[in-house]
Scaffold this motif. Structure first.
Motif, PDB file in Angstrom:
ATOM      1  N   LEU A 100       0.826  -1.213   0.000  1.00 45.83           N
ATOM      2  CA  LEU A 100       0.000   0.000   0.000  1.00 45.83           C
ATOM      3  C   LEU A 100       0.859   1.262   0.000  1.00 45.83           C
ATOM      4  N   ARG A 101       2.097   1.107   0.395  1.00 46.85           N
ATOM      5  CA  ARG A 101       3.024   2.250   0.373  1.00 46.85           C
ATOM      6  C   ARG A 101       3.594   2.396  -1.036  1.00 46.85           C
ATOM      7  N   LYS A 102       3.578   3.615  -1.531  1.00 46.41           N
ATOM      8  CA  LYS A 102       4.069   3.879  -2.885  1.00 46.41           C
ATOM      9  C   LYS A 102       5.593   3.764  -2.989  1.00 46.41           C
ATOM     10  N   ASP A 103       6.287   3.840  -1.846  1.00 47.94           N
ATOM     11  CA  ASP A 103       7.750   3.781  -1.845  1.00 47.94           C
ATOM     12  C   ASP A 103       8.285   2.367  -1.606  1.00 47.94           C
ATOM     13  N   VAL A 104       7.404   1.366  -1.711  1.00 46.12           N
ATOM     14  CA  VAL A 104       7.777  -0.021  -1.435  1.00 46.12           C
ATOM     15  C   VAL A 104       7.609  -0.887  -2.671  1.00 46.12           C
ATOM     16  N   GLN A 105       8.577  -1.776  -2.863  1.00 42.47           N
ATOM     17  CA  GLN A 105       8.482  -2.813  -3.890  1.00 42.47           C
ATOM     18  C   GLN A 105       8.699  -4.158  -3.198  1.00 42.47           C
ATOM     19  N   ILE A 106       7.719  -5.048  -3.309  1.00 42.74           N
ATOM     20  CA  ILE A 106       7.875  -6.391  -2.759  1.00 42.74           C
ATOM     21  C   ILE A 106       8.700  -7.191  -3.768  1.00 42.74           C
ATOM     22  N   VAL A 107       9.909  -7.564  -3.367  1.00 39.84           N
ATOM     23  CA  VAL A 107      10.816  -8.300  -4.240  1.00 39.84           C
ATOM     24  C   VAL A 107      10.365  -9.752  -4.355  1.00 39.84           C
ATOM     25  N   ALA A 108      10.005 -10.345  -3.198  1.00 41.54           N
ATOM     26  CA  ALA A 108       9.616 -11.755  -3.204  1.00 41.54           C
ATOM     27  C   ALA A 108       9.010 -12.133  -1.867  1.00 41.54           C
ATOM     28  N   LEU A 109       8.313 -13.268  -1.892  1.00 41.18           N
ATOM     29  CA  LEU A 109       7.821 -13.906  -0.679  1.00 41.18           C
ATOM     30  C   LEU A 109       8.602 -15.203  -0.513  1.00 41.18           C
ATOM     31  N   ALA A 110       9.020 -15.480   0.706  1.00 44.60           N
ATOM     32  CA  ALA A 110       9.724 -16.728   1.008  1.00 44.60           C
ATOM     33  C   ALA A 110       8.993 -17.411   2.156  1.00 44.60           C
ATOM     34  N   HIS A 111       9.042 -18.731   2.145  1.00 45.02           N
ATOM     35  CA  HIS A 111       8.362 -19.485   3.190  1.00 45.02           C
ATOM     36  C   HIS A 111       9.328 -20.211   4.116  1.00 45.02           C
ATOM     37  N   ASN A 112      10.638 -20.098   3.809  1.00 40.46           N
ATOM     38  CA  ASN A 112      11.654 -20.731   4.659  1.00 40.46           C
ATOM     39  C   ASN A 112      13.012 -20.090   4.378  1.00 40.46           C
ATOM     40  N   GLY A 113      13.990 -20.511   5.166  1.00 34.50           N
ATOM     41  CA  GLY A 113      15.325 -19.951   5.033  1.00 34.50           C
ATOM     42  C   GLY A 113      15.982 -20.224   3.699  1.00 34.50           C
ATOM     43  N   ASP A 114      15.802 -21.421   3.159  1.00 29.67           N
ATOM     44  CA  ASP A 114      16.408 -21.745   1.865  1.00 29.67           C
ATOM     45  C   ASP A 114      15.913 -20.809   0.768  1.00 29.67           C
ATOM     46  N   GLN A 115      14.615 -20.565   0.760  1.00 33.53           N
ATOM     47  CA  GLN A 115      14.064 -19.640  -0.240  1.00 33.53           C
ATOM     48  C   GLN A 115      14.611 -18.231  -0.032  1.00 33.53           C
ATOM     49  N   LEU A 116      14.736 -17.815   1.225  1.00 32.43           N
ATOM     50  CA  LEU A 116      15.285 -16.484   1.521  1.00 32.43           C
ATOM     51  C   LEU A 116      16.712 -16.355   1.003  1.00 32.43           C
ATOM     52  N   TRP A 117      17.570 -17.358   1.259  1.00 34.14           N
ATOM     53  CA  TRP A 117      18.964 -17.266   0.809  1.00 34.14           C
ATOM     54  C   TRP A 117      19.040 -17.178  -0.715  1.00 34.14           C
ATOM     55  N   SER A 118      18.192 -17.917  -1.411  1.00 41.70           N
ATOM     56  CA  SER A 118      18.166 -17.843  -2.880  1.00 41.70           C
ATOM     57  C   SER A 118      17.783 -16.451  -3.346  1.00 41.70           C
ATOM     58  N   ILE A 119      16.794 -15.872  -2.706  1.00 44.32           N
ATOM     59  CA  ILE A 119      16.334 -14.520  -3.066  1.00 44.32           C
ATOM     60  C   ILE A 119      17.447 -13.510  -2.823  1.00 44.32           C
ATOM     61  N   LEU A 120      18.126 -13.623  -1.684  1.00 41.55           N
ATOM     62  CA  LEU A 120      19.180 -12.658  -1.350  1.00 41.55           C
ATOM     63  C   LEU A 120      20.375 -12.757  -2.289  1.00 41.55           C
ATOM     64  N   GLN A 121      20.588 -13.926  -2.885  1.00 45.65           N
ATOM     65  CA  GLN A 121      21.674 -14.072  -3.859  1.00 45.65           C
ATOM     66  C   GLN A 121      21.324 -13.408  -5.187  1.00 45.65           C
ATOM     67  N   GLU A 122      20.033 -13.299  -5.479  1.00 45.73           N
ATOM     68  CA  GLU A 122      19.595 -12.785  -6.776  1.00 45.73           C
ATOM     69  C   GLU A 122      19.126 -11.335  -6.758  1.00 45.73           C
ATOM     70  N   HIS A 123      18.769 -10.817  -5.580  1.00 44.84           N
ATOM     71  CA  HIS A 123      18.147  -9.500  -5.515  1.00 44.84           C
ATOM     72  C   HIS A 123      18.799  -8.622  -4.458  1.00 44.84           C
TER      73      HIS A 123
END
Length: 145
Positions: free
Chosen positions: A23-46
């Protein structure tokens, strides 16, 4: 633009938080993760500015993930977002390197407060935005009673 990753093991909760942050205009949702493995993959790419992280992630502990995030990515503002909003969990979150604690259920006002703090920390070049300070933690505990 503030780039955010939301980490929650419940898909519906992650999507709800995504909508609130979005809802905030200054925010971009990069991704949703459901566990640590998904988070680490996202952080390597974004490139990520802020992580919203639940304490309970199925078999994983969000506080342990927060501590690892704090050490690997100290520049990322980490918001612990949990229904388990005890004083003890807030203390543990601060010790793990969390920048902010949101108690579920979360409102748009709560999200705005977290984002505004993130922005203030970014503007203050002399402040370590990666963790709560002892002074801000004392203020938090004083305000809670």
């Amino acid at each position: 633009m503030i780039k955010i990753v939301i980490v929650d093991d419940f898909k519906e909760t992650a999507e709800s938080l995504s909508m609130l942050y979005g809802l905030r205009k200054d925010v971009q949702i990069v991704a949703l993760a459901h566990n640590g493995d998904q988070l680490w993959s996202i952080l390597q790419e974004h490139e990520v500015d802020l992580i919203s992280l639940d304490i309970q992630l199925g078999r994983e502990n969000g506080l342990e993930l927060c501590q690892i995030i704090h050490h690997k990515y100290p520049e990322i503002f980490t918001v612990i977002c949990s229904v388990e909003a005890t004083i003890e969990n807030q203390r543990l979150a601060a010790e793990a390197g969390a920048s902010y604690f949101l108690a579920k259920p979360v409102s748009i006002a709560d999200i705005s407060e977290a984002i505004d703090l993130f922005l203030r920390c970014q503007q203050d070049a002399g402040t370590d935005s990666s963790s709560l300070t002892a002074e801000s933690l004392d203020d938090l505990f004083d305000s809670l009673g």
